[in-house]
Design a protein around this motif. Structure first.
Motif, PDB file in Angstrom:
ATOM      1  N   GLY A  13       0.818  -1.217   0.000  1.00 26.97           N
ATOM      2  CA  GLY A  13       0.000   0.000   0.000  1.00 26.97           C
ATOM      3  C   GLY A  13       0.846   1.258   0.000  1.00 26.97           C
ATOM      4  N   ALA A  14       1.908   1.263   0.779  1.00 24.55           N
ATOM      5  CA  ALA A  14       2.786   2.433   0.859  1.00 24.55           C
ATOM      6  C   ALA A  14       3.536   2.665  -0.446  1.00 24.55           C
ATOM      7  CB  ALA A  14       3.768   2.271   2.014  1.00 24.55           C
ATOM      8  N   SER A  15       3.730   1.614  -1.237  1.00 22.79           N
ATOM      9  CA  SER A  15       4.491   1.759  -2.483  1.00 22.79           C
ATOM     10  C   SER A  15       3.691   2.422  -3.605  1.00 22.79           C
ATOM     11  CB  SER A  15       5.001   0.396  -2.956  1.00 22.79           C
ATOM     12  OG  SER A  15       3.997  -0.355  -3.600  1.00 22.79           O
ATOM     13  N   LEU A  16       2.374   2.515  -3.453  1.00 17.30           N
ATOM     14  CA  LEU A  16       1.540   3.091  -4.513  1.00 17.30           C
ATOM     15  C   LEU A  16       1.788   4.591  -4.644  1.00 17.30           C
ATOM     16  CD1 LEU A  16      -1.728   1.135  -3.760  1.00 17.30           C
ATOM     17  CD2 LEU A  16      -0.378   0.987  -5.874  1.00 17.30           C
ATOM     18  N   ARG A  17       2.181   5.000  -5.832  1.00 18.45           N
ATOM     19  CA  ARG A  17       2.480   6.407  -6.124  1.00 18.45           C
ATOM     20  C   ARG A  17       1.563   6.898  -7.233  1.00 18.45           C
ATOM     21  NH1 ARG A  17       4.265   6.406  -1.786  1.00 18.45           N
ATOM     22  NH2 ARG A  17       6.414   6.074  -1.232  1.00 18.45           N
ATOM     23  N   PRO A  18       1.035   8.124  -7.072  1.00 19.53           N
ATOM     24  CA  PRO A  18       0.145   8.659  -8.116  1.00 19.53           C
ATOM     25  C   PRO A  18       0.911   8.980  -9.396  1.00 19.53           C
ATOM     26  CG  PRO A  18       0.541  10.320  -6.436  1.00 19.53           C
ATOM     27  CD  PRO A  18       1.215   9.062  -5.969  1.00 19.53           C
TER      28      PRO A  18
END
Length: 131
Positions: A13-18
């Motif tokens: 989840g933390a790795s998701l970047r816009p």
């Protein structure tokens, strides 16, 4: 599907970047917005289509699996083709093959990944489909 620890799910989840909005080729007609996030793992993407602050469509792809939700069709799980492409070819888009039955384990994993970002828009909107 691979069973994952809470720590691993949190890292996903933390790795998701816009992805910057100006890179999206999406018509913003009638107040429609598309949000796209990419994770650190290959082929880990999340898309949200929102109109008038209401979720219209949502899709998460991860490790050859896909969960799609559409406001008129509900939840559907399936498989993506990009992990089966030869290394010398780049898949320009994902082909989705729906499953006959909903993969509950994958649905639960997607829910857990979204929960790691529950206080953020548009993740908070997508979590409502699981209620």
């Amino acid at each position: 599907m691979l069973t994952m620890t809470r720590d691993h799910i949190q890292k996903l989840g933390a790795s998701l970047r816009p992805i910057r909005q100006n890179l999206l080729k999406f018509d913003e007609h009638q107040g429609m917005l598309r949000f796209w996030y990419q994770g650190e793992e290959p082929y880990f993407d999340v898309f949200f289509d929102i109109q008038d602050q209401e979720l219209i469509w949502f899709q998460l792809t991860f490790r050859g699996k896909c969960l799609t939700w559409h406001q008129n069709q509900g939840l559907e799980t399936g498989f993506t083709e990009e992990v089966n492409v030869a290394p010398e070819r780049y898949p320009a888009s994902k082909l989705i093959k729906p499953e006959a039955h909903l993969d509950r384990e994958f649905v639960d994993l997607v829910h857990d990944i979204l929960l790691t970002r529950s206080t953020e828009y548009p993740f908070d909107l997508a979590l409502q489909i699981f209620e």
